[in-house]
Design an enzyme around this catalytic site. Structure first.
Site, PDB file in Angstrom:
ATOM      1  N   LYS A  13       0.102  11.956  -0.069  1.00  0.00           N
ATOM      2  CA  LYS A  13      -0.684  12.777   0.852  1.00  0.00           C
ATOM      3  C   LYS A  13       0.410  13.214   2.029  1.00  0.00           C
ATOM      4  O   LYS A  13       0.533  14.167   2.554  1.00  0.00           O
ATOM      5  CB  LYS A  13      -1.682  12.223   1.451  1.00  0.00           C
ATOM      6  CG  LYS A  13      -2.866  12.253   0.352  1.00  0.00           C
ATOM      7  CD  LYS A  13      -4.280  12.188   0.975  1.00  0.00           C
ATOM      8  CE  LYS A  13      -4.324  10.591   1.821  1.00  0.00           C
ATOM      9  NZ  LYS A  13      -3.890   9.587   0.788  1.00  0.00           N
ATOM     10  N   ARG A  88     -12.802  11.055   6.000  1.00  0.00           N
ATOM     11  CA  ARG A  88     -12.665  10.010   4.942  1.00  0.00           C
ATOM     12  C   ARG A  88     -13.976   9.868   4.282  1.00  0.00           C
ATOM     13  O   ARG A  88     -13.802   9.061   3.121  1.00  0.00           O
ATOM     14  CB  ARG A  88     -11.988   8.595   5.497  1.00  0.00           C
ATOM     15  CG  ARG A  88     -10.667   8.719   6.068  1.00  0.00           C
ATOM     16  CD  ARG A  88     -10.357   7.455   6.528  1.00  0.00           C
ATOM     17  NE  ARG A  88      -9.076   7.230   6.922  1.00  0.00           N
ATOM     18  CZ  ARG A  88      -7.794   7.274   6.376  1.00  0.00           C
ATOM     19  NH1 ARG A  88      -7.865   7.141   5.117  1.00  0.00           N
ATOM     20  NH2 ARG A  88      -6.718   7.182   6.884  1.00  0.00           N
ATOM     21  N   ARG A 127       7.550  -0.898  -4.653  1.00  0.00           N
ATOM     22  CA  ARG A 127       8.223  -0.846  -3.418  1.00  0.00           C
ATOM     23  C   ARG A 127       8.722  -2.033  -3.081  1.00  0.00           C
ATOM     24  O   ARG A 127       8.204  -3.134  -3.011  1.00  0.00           O
ATOM     25  CB  ARG A 127       7.279  -0.184  -2.455  1.00  0.00           C
ATOM     26  CG  ARG A 127       6.896   1.148  -2.649  1.00  0.00           C
ATOM     27  CD  ARG A 127       6.357   1.741  -1.604  1.00  0.00           C
ATOM     28  NE  ARG A 127       5.115   1.408  -0.783  1.00  0.00           N
ATOM     29  CZ  ARG A 127       4.273   1.893  -0.168  1.00  0.00           C
ATOM     30  NH1 ARG A 127       4.332   3.163  -0.001  1.00  0.00           N
ATOM     31  NH2 ARG A 127       3.033   1.315   0.451  1.00  0.00           N
ATOM     32  N   ARG A 160       5.879  -6.398   0.489  1.00  0.00           N
ATOM     33  CA  ARG A 160       4.854  -6.578   1.285  1.00  0.00           C
ATOM     34  C   ARG A 160       3.611  -7.056   0.614  1.00  0.00           C
ATOM     35  O   ARG A 160       3.070  -6.494  -0.544  1.00  0.00           O
ATOM     36  CB  ARG A 160       4.472  -5.309   2.252  1.00  0.00           C
ATOM     37  CG  ARG A 160       5.802  -4.941   3.047  1.00  0.00           C
ATOM     38  CD  ARG A 160       5.651  -3.709   3.973  1.00  0.00           C
ATOM     39  NE  ARG A 160       4.555  -3.030   3.429  1.00  0.00           N
ATOM     40  CZ  ARG A 160       4.190  -2.003   4.124  1.00  0.00           C
ATOM     41  NH1 ARG A 160       4.924  -1.610   5.341  1.00  0.00           N
ATOM     42  NH2 ARG A 160       3.007  -1.228   3.686  1.00  0.00           N
ATOM     43  N   ARG A 171      -7.763  -1.578  -2.830  1.00  0.00           N
ATOM     44  CA  ARG A 171      -7.823  -0.053  -1.711  1.00  0.00           C
ATOM     45  C   ARG A 171      -8.114   0.866  -2.516  1.00  0.00           C
ATOM     46  O   ARG A 171      -9.073   1.796  -2.083  1.00  0.00           O
ATOM     47  CB  ARG A 171      -6.262  -0.042  -1.346  1.00  0.00           C
ATOM     48  CG  ARG A 171      -5.834  -1.001  -0.226  1.00  0.00           C
ATOM     49  CD  ARG A 171      -4.261  -0.836   0.031  1.00  0.00           C
ATOM     50  NE  ARG A 171      -4.024   0.378   0.478  1.00  0.00           N
ATOM     51  CZ  ARG A 171      -2.695   0.901   0.644  1.00  0.00           C
ATOM     52  NH1 ARG A 171      -1.714   0.207   0.080  1.00  0.00           N
ATOM     53  NH2 ARG A 171      -2.567   2.072   1.096  1.00  0.00           N
TER      54      ARG A 171
END
Length: 217
Positions: A13, A88, A127, A160, A171
């Site tokens: 996004k 949201r 990542r 992370r 999530r």
């Protein structure tokens, strides 16, 4: 043109918002940007929000909404804007609709970046972040020359906690709970368009712009 961009974490996004807003010559407005501007500017809303953030609490909807209202009233947003990260949920969408009606305007289009959960996990779980300089690498898309070592500074790369698969899937569950009704809300309004968010960034941007042109025509 007044556009809202929605999509799950990992859909791209932020990147797409920047490109689309640039193409349309309208400001990209994200809640993160608004928060930072108010806090750094020392506004009354910024001081209020900082109090919540310093305590580790969520900033209440009414504070966020007041910041969004102030931002949309600024001169550069009068000819259009792209909202990224707001609304949201349906409650915020209804508030936004009323807010814009008070300004005598409405949304033109809501673009949903569509990507399946497994692709999101692949993007985010791959990542790796450098402990020394903070540069982010990706095991598939942008791997370092030596596994686990940052090319830029030689620091150690790590994953992370919020990039771990179980965290990402949680999530995504939260996103679906909050945002599925929002997608239905805008579909009922007749202004929702889906954009396939898989593939190279440039191709996703082209698909998004194609939807925007189709709407404008």
């Amino acid at each position: 043109m007044r556009v809202v961009l929605v999509g799950p974490p990992g859909a791209g996004k932020g990147t797409q918002a920047q490109f689309i807003a640039s193409h349309l010559s309208i400001p990209k407005i994200s809640t993160g940007d608004i928060f930072r501007a108010n806090v750094s500017g020392g506004t009354e809303l910024g001081k209020l929000a900082k109090g919540f953030m310093d305590r580790g609490d969520l900033v209440p909807d009414e504070v966020t909404i007041a910041m969004v209202r102030d931002r949309l009233a600024e001169n550069d947003a009068q000819e259009g804007f792209l909202l990224d990260g707001f609304p949201r949920n349906v409650a915020q969408a209804e508030v936004l609709k009323k807010m814009l009606a008070d300004f005598g305007i409405g949304l033109d289009l809501v673009l949903e970046l569509v990507v399946d959960d497994d692709e999101v996990v692949r993007r985010l779980a791959g990542r790796r972040t450098c402990r020394s300089c903070g540069k982010v690498w990706h095991v598939d898309f942008d791997p370092p020359k030596v596994d686990g070592i940052c090319d830029a500074c030689g620091g150690e790369l790590f994953q992370r906690d919020d990039d771990r698969e179980e965290t990402i899937r949680h999530r995504l569950e939260v996103y679906q709970e909050q945002t599925a009704p929002l997608i239905s809300f805008y579909a009922d309004e007749g202004i929702l368009r889906g954009v396939d968010a898989t593939g190279p960034v440039e191709e996703v941007t082209q698909r998004a712009m194609s939807e925007l042109r189709r709407f404008a025509d």
